[in-house]
Design an enzyme around this catalytic site. Structure first.
Site, short mmCIF file in Angstrom:
data_model
loop_
_atom_site.label_atom_id
_atom_site.label_comp_id
_atom_site.label_asym_id
_atom_site.label_seq_id
_atom_site.Cartn_x
_atom_site.Cartn_y
_atom_site.Cartn_z
N ALA A 1 -17.72 -89.28 66.76
CA ALA A 1 -18.71 -88.21 66.65
C ALA A 1 -20.04 -88.76 66.19
CB ALA A 1 -18.21 -87.14 65.68
N GLY B 1 -13.30 -88.81 68.66
CA GLY B 1 -13.64 -88.07 69.87
C GLY B 1 -13.73 -88.96 71.09
N GLU C 1 -10.33 -89.17 72.36
CA GLU C 1 -9.97 -87.86 72.91
C GLU C 1 -10.58 -87.68 74.30
OE1 GLU C 1 -9.21 -84.73 69.42
OE2 GLU C 1 -11.20 -85.62 69.30
N GLU D 1 -9.98 -89.72 62.09
CA GLU D 1 -10.50 -88.52 61.43
C GLU D 1 -9.88 -88.27 60.06
OE1 GLU D 1 -11.17 -87.78 65.83
OE2 GLU D 1 -9.67 -88.74 64.58
#
Length: 697
Positions: A63, A102, A105, A125
């Site tokens: 992120a 992310g 992901e 995370e």
């Protein structure tokens, strides 16, 4: 598309490229650019497949931290990935560097993943008190298995592309040009005509459902007090028990709960605090640094040996100096044993160990330190001893050599005055064990040169420490704050509270250990000598300060190293065992001071120990000893075992509310006396309804 994301068509393959230096973070520009490019590729008639790649040194590494705590501009990552999951053309992610959070992901939402052998992937995370919130907890167990998913998601561990490939997470590991390989892979997928490998359509299975409870029990010990790891287990279990949509709903629910909770706020605060600590107020970023290639350590004891290992690990020449050849030999043997142990544990090779050992030399002559770039003194904590050492260093060390003291309490300016070059003197306070603990207090003397300061802060990073700047005072930041902590631990004992109750209350609060166990670990004779020296120089030392600890030391109870302190220790064990002899010593001290036992709750025990830390920190800030409140949090997290999920004493104070703390302290002052004098800054902030965070700079 945006400048952060571009698309080119190569042989009917749409190459979508992210270029958002330095780590291709998932900023709004990247998210919106990806969405528009993927949609365009889907609609483009000549495009048969899509390759998602990144410029620079890494794939998407997570992120955008500058967006933390701010409203998310659409598309949010879960919405972007839900959109990507509907694409009918094959998408191949080309992974290099790191695909984290992310970024992974995004890669998992693609149908295939091609990676360089050097690439690593992970979902870190949990280290920020969160869990992956864009489908990562649902896709990873479906493609790589529940066991690996639990491991990666609850620990934040990065895995190599080779390990990922074995688990099916990566489809192909390649050498050579990554983009060419990814395009070739995409063409082969098109040629094969196989159905798309959409992870959201897969199912996650587990051979034994007990694995979830086993993980929860393990995490209760290894990640005691943390919410996020336990929630991570919940969502991975949901991947097994629910369909993809329901699993994602559960993931989002728990992600938002963590995101708005205090623990994640504390861990994100610490993330930024670590980075801010490296910025020295008033020091030009362009300040040159001195070259440091060789280091001398004065004192070959446990601390000196530990300090030496830091520099040996970085390939620097290290000279140990001891006046006793026997002590010198012990120090060298200790260091050799460390490297032998690292080899036996498989952490380094024998060649690496031998190379580090070859960088180490020993001497008993100060004259042999005439060419070193940095000297760190780690001898007995006595000003007379320090004077002898620094007088000799001043005589024999070359001009420009940095002369540092590892003192934990003594005045750096006084130490600097023993030399003709106070501008070269600085405090480098390592924490024991020095080769493991990450904190390094960098103590800036009144005359410390800017380039010495800049060099010290750079050096901290070079040896994998977190350098925190402190001004000169008795105990600097960390140990100065401990005075009130230790005072109240002693006062609670004199109030008839058993050692085990005091320690358990603080352990349950989240501290690595209670104050009395910590005292035994450090050695009770250390504080005994400090109190003795303070009394000898005329400082005001209350009669209750050390009233019990001094009796323990004089009874030969020095702590773990003696097998007995506040507790008894079996041979070879660090487990504290309550000891009736200590109870008797406490009763004697209480009788001598005419103290009677009080009924004190665990809540009050915690407040009476933690609030003095906060109060003293307010004085430290007011005096300019610490640069900013977050620096104090870093000191206490990394040097004193303060619970990470509480963010440090200053962050914790803000979460409790300064008005509430002041009210409790006023109550304690009325009940326990003037030791509870409230720091002016703390009182002022409370009256103004402000927080310590408002003082950030």
């Amino acid at each position: 598309m945006t400048s952060a994301v571009t698309m080119n068509i190569v042989d009917n393959i749409a190459v979508i490229e992210v270029d958002n230096p330095p780590v291709n973070a998932l900023s709004f520009a990247v998210r919106s650019g990806l969405q528009s490019c993927v949609r365009e590729a889907e609609q483009h008639q000549s495009v048969e497949a899509i390759v998602l790649s990144c410029r620079g040194k890494t794939f998407i590494a997570g992120a955008d931290i500058t967006e933390f705590g701010k409203p998310m501009q659409p598309p949010a990552l879960p919405d972007l990935l839900a959109d990507m999951d509907t694409i009918s053309k094959p998408i191949v992610a080309a992974l290099h560097g790191t695909a984290l959070g992310g970024g992974l992901e995004v890669a998992l939402t693609c149908h295939y993943r091609v990676a360089l052998a050097s690439a690593k992937v992970g979902l870190p995370e949990v280290l920020l008190g969160l869990l992956p919130g864009a489908g990562g907890t649902q896709r990873l167990p479906r493609i790589a298995g529940v066991e690996l998913a639990l491991d990666m998601i609850t620990s934040g561990r990065k895995v190599s592309s080779t390990e990922a490939a074995k688990a099916g997470l990566v489809d192909k590991v390649v050498d050579g040009d990554l983009l060419d390989n990814a395009i070739a892979f995409a063409k082969q997928v098109v040629a094969d005509g196989q159905p798309l490998k959409r992870i959201s359509d897969m199912t996650a299975t587990v051979s034994d459902p007990a694995v979830f409870d086993e993980y929860r029990a393990k995490l209760a010990k290894t990640r005691r007090g943390f919410d996020a790891p336990q929630y991570c287990v919940d969502v991975v279990q949901a991947a097994v028990e629910c369909d993809f949509a329901e699993g994602c709903k559960k993931e989002r629910e728990l992600f938002l709960k963590l995101m708005t909770g205090t623990q994640s706020q504390a861990q994100r605060h610490l993330f930024f605090a670590e980075r801010q600590a490296g910025h020295v107020v008033g020091l030009d970023k362009a300040t040159p640094t001195r070259e440091v290639n060789s280091v001398a350590i004065i004192g070959a004891g446990t601390m000196g040996s530990g300090i030496a290992i830091n520099f040996l690990n970085k390939g620097m020449q290290v000279t140990l100096l001891e006046m006793s050849l026997e002590a010198l030999e012990r120090g060298i043997e200790h260091i050799y044993a460390y490297y032998d142990g690292q080899v036996n544990k498989g952490r380094i090779t024998q060649d690496q160990a031998d190379a580090s050992k070859a960088l180490l030399s020993g001497t008993d002559a100060y004259a042999e330190l005439d060419s070193v770039d940095l000297v760190i003194e780690a001898v007995f904590e006595n000003m007379g001893v320090k004077k002898d050492v620094f007088t000799k260093l001043d005589k024999y060390c070359k001009p420009g050599a940095i002369l540092a003291s590892n003192t934990s309490t003594l005045n750096i300016d006084t130490i600097a005055s023993f030399t003709s070059r106070p501008e070269d003197v600085i405090g480098l306070h390592f924490f024991s064990p020095a080769n493991i603990m990450r904190l390094l207090e960098v103590v800036r003397g009144e005359k410390t040169a800017d380039d010495v300061m800049a060099t010290a802060m750079k050096l901290a990073k070079d040896i994998n420490k977190i350098g925190v700047v402190s001004g000169v005072c008795d105990g600097f930041i960390g140990n100065r704050m401990l005075k009130g902590y230790g005072r109240e631990a002693g006062a609670l004992l004199l109030d008839g509270v058993a050692p085990v109750r005091i320690d358990k209350a603080l352990y349950d609060f989240g501290m690595a250990m209670g104050p009395l166990t910590m005292g035994d670990l450090a050695g009770l004779d250390v504080g005994y000598r400090v109190r003795k020296e303070r009394r000898e120089r005329g400082d005001d030392v209350p009669v209750t300060d050390g009233a019990i600890a001094d009796r323990l030391v004089e009874a030969g109870r020095l702590g773990q190293k003696a097998g007995k302190g506040y507790y008894h220790y079996e041979a070879g064990s660090r487990t504290p065992i309550p000891d009736p002899e200590v109870d008797e010593i406490i009763q004697q001290a209480m009788a001598a001071l005419n103290r009677t036992a009080k009924d004190i709750s665990d809540e009050e025990i915690v407040k009476r120990l933690i609030y003095p830390l906060i109060n003293e920190a307010a004085l430290i800030l007011d005096e300019g000893i610490a640069q900013r409140p977050s620096d104090i949090d870093v000191v206490y997290i990394y040097g004193y075992g303060f619970p990470v999920y509480r963010g440090g004493p200053m962050f914790y104070a803000d979460t409790v509310g300064l008005k509430n703390i002041v009210a409790d302290m006023e109550d304690f002052k009325s009940r326990y006396g003037d030791d509870w004098e409230i720091a002016p800054l703390l009182k002022q902030l409370a009256e103004q309804g402000r927080k310590f965070a408002d003082l950030a700079k």
